[in-house]
Write an enzyme that holds these catalytic residues in place. Structure first.
Site, PDB file in Angstrom:
ATOM      1  N   ASP A  69     -20.437  22.452  24.850  1.00 57.23           N
ATOM      2  CA  ASP A  69     -19.288  21.685  24.391  1.00 57.23           C
ATOM      3  C   ASP A  69     -18.862  22.317  23.080  1.00 57.23           C
ATOM      4  O   ASP A  69     -19.687  22.565  22.204  1.00 57.23           O
ATOM      5  CB  ASP A  69     -19.654  20.215  24.188  1.00 57.23           C
ATOM      6  N   SER A  70     -17.590  22.627  22.981  1.00 51.70           N
ATOM      7  CA  SER A  70     -17.156  23.408  21.830  1.00 51.70           C
ATOM      8  C   SER A  70     -15.787  22.966  21.352  1.00 51.70           C
ATOM      9  O   SER A  70     -15.080  22.241  22.057  1.00 51.70           O
ATOM     10  CB  SER A  70     -17.125  24.889  22.201  1.00 51.70           C
TER      11      SER A  70
HETATM   12  P1  IMP Z   1     -14.755  21.784  26.227  1.00 47.58           P
HETATM   13  O1  IMP Z   1     -14.505  22.588  27.452  1.00 47.58           O
HETATM   14  O2  IMP Z   1     -14.748  20.296  26.437  1.00 47.58           O
HETATM   15  O3  IMP Z   1     -15.970  22.258  25.474  1.00 47.58           O
HETATM   16  O4  IMP Z   1     -13.462  22.011  25.298  1.00 47.58           O
HETATM   17  C1  IMP Z   1     -13.402  23.069  24.427  1.00 47.58           C
HETATM   18  C2  IMP Z   1     -11.994  23.188  23.845  1.00 47.58           C
HETATM   19  O5  IMP Z   1     -12.136  23.701  22.539  1.00 47.58           O
HETATM   20  C3  IMP Z   1     -11.182  24.174  24.638  1.00 47.58           C
HETATM   21  O6  IMP Z   1     -10.268  23.539  25.462  1.00 47.58           O
HETATM   22  C4  IMP Z   1     -10.455  24.969  23.551  1.00 47.58           C
HETATM   23  O7  IMP Z   1      -9.253  24.321  23.275  1.00 47.58           O
HETATM   24  C5  IMP Z   1     -11.354  24.843  22.340  1.00 47.58           C
HETATM   25  N1  IMP Z   1     -12.230  26.035  22.237  1.00 47.58           N
HETATM   26  C6  IMP Z   1     -13.574  26.094  22.408  1.00 47.58           C
HETATM   27  N2  IMP Z   1     -14.039  27.333  22.250  1.00 47.58           N
HETATM   28  C7  IMP Z   1     -12.953  28.095  21.997  1.00 47.58           C
HETATM   29  C8  IMP Z   1     -12.794  29.494  21.779  1.00 47.58           C
HETATM   30  O8  IMP Z   1     -13.722  30.311  21.796  1.00 47.58           O
HETATM   31  N3  IMP Z   1     -11.526  29.890  21.552  1.00 47.58           N
HETATM   32  C9  IMP Z   1     -10.459  29.047  21.530  1.00 47.58           C
HETATM   33  N4  IMP Z   1     -10.559  27.759  21.754  1.00 47.58           N
HETATM   34  C10 IMP Z   1     -11.805  27.273  21.979  1.00 47.58           C
END
Ligand code: IMP
Length: 198
Positions: A69-70
């Site tokens: 999660d990022s």
């Molecule tokens: P997740 O898939 O719920 O973890 O959502 C992560 C969201 O954070 C993504 O939709 C991106 O908008 C943003 N994000 C996470 N990692 C990156 C990255 O490496 N580059 C650009 N956006 C990121």
């Protein structure tokens, strides 16, 4: 042995595979593991949300599971969009919203951090999280066409470029996800699940 990445995102799966392949572990997506449901990500931290995804998938298929999660946390926005990065505005308007909210903010206050938590759940044995982060600044406009999400507004002063401009090999060495994956590899080696000499 098969391990599952609790994601349907081919980009994330590729990055995880790049690490796991060398250890002889077969990594499959949650779809390939037959897990179709996505749990509600209602945690209040990246770690909690990563664990929610990994636990739900591991419970459904019984296999060791990792998930990430990022998101982007912006200093001048008190950490927003943070765990709401994927839902901060309609698709295609998230970067725009961040740029608009920072319109009056001077360079010295435009710091931000990309953060990645990875959860690992090994059914009946253990669960843990690791993380990685990457500091940078929020640019004044979107620059570059590489990467995804907020990459083109995330400026790295030491490179003089945004994540949208630097080559993927460089991003994959220094990014929040690359650092979290390195921590995951170290922890799994330490615990004896993977072996450095493989
Ligand atoms: P997740 O898939 O719920 O973890 O959502 C992560 C969201 O954070 C993504 O939709 C991106 O908008 C943003 N994000 C996470 N990692 C990156 C990255 O490496 N580059 C650009 N956006 C990121």
């Amino acid at each position: 042995m098969k391990w599952v990445v609790a994601t349907s995102n081919p980009g994330k799966l590729r990055e995880f595979r790049a690490i796991f392949d060398q250890y002889g572990l077969e990594l499959i997506s949650k779809d390939e593991a037959g897990v179709m449901e996505d749990p509600e990500e209602n945690g209040s931290t990246f770690e909690e949300n990563a664990l929610i995804k990994a636990r739900a998938c591991a419970e459904a298929c019984g296999l060791p599971t990792v998930s990430d999660d990022s998101g982007l946390t912006v200093d001048a926005l008190d950490g927003a969009p943070g765990i709401f990065s994927a839902r901060y505005a309609e698709p295609g308007h998230r970067r725009e919203r961040v740029l608009r909210e920072l319109e009056q903010v001077p360079d010295e206050k435009r710091g931000g951090t990309f953060y990645c938590a990875i959860a690992c759940v090994i059914p009946g044995e253990c669960e843990f999280t690791v993380s990685g982060e990457c500091r940078g600044m929020i640019a004044h406009e979107s620059i570059g066409t590489g990467g995804f999400g907020y990459d083109s507004i995330f400026f790295l002063p030491e490179y003089g470029k945004t994540f949208g401009e630097i080559p993927a090999e460089v991003k994959n060495r220094i990014s929040h996800r690359a650092l979290a994956l390195a921590a995951l590899r170290e922890k799994l080696e330490e615990m004896g699940y993977i072996h450095a000499d493989k």
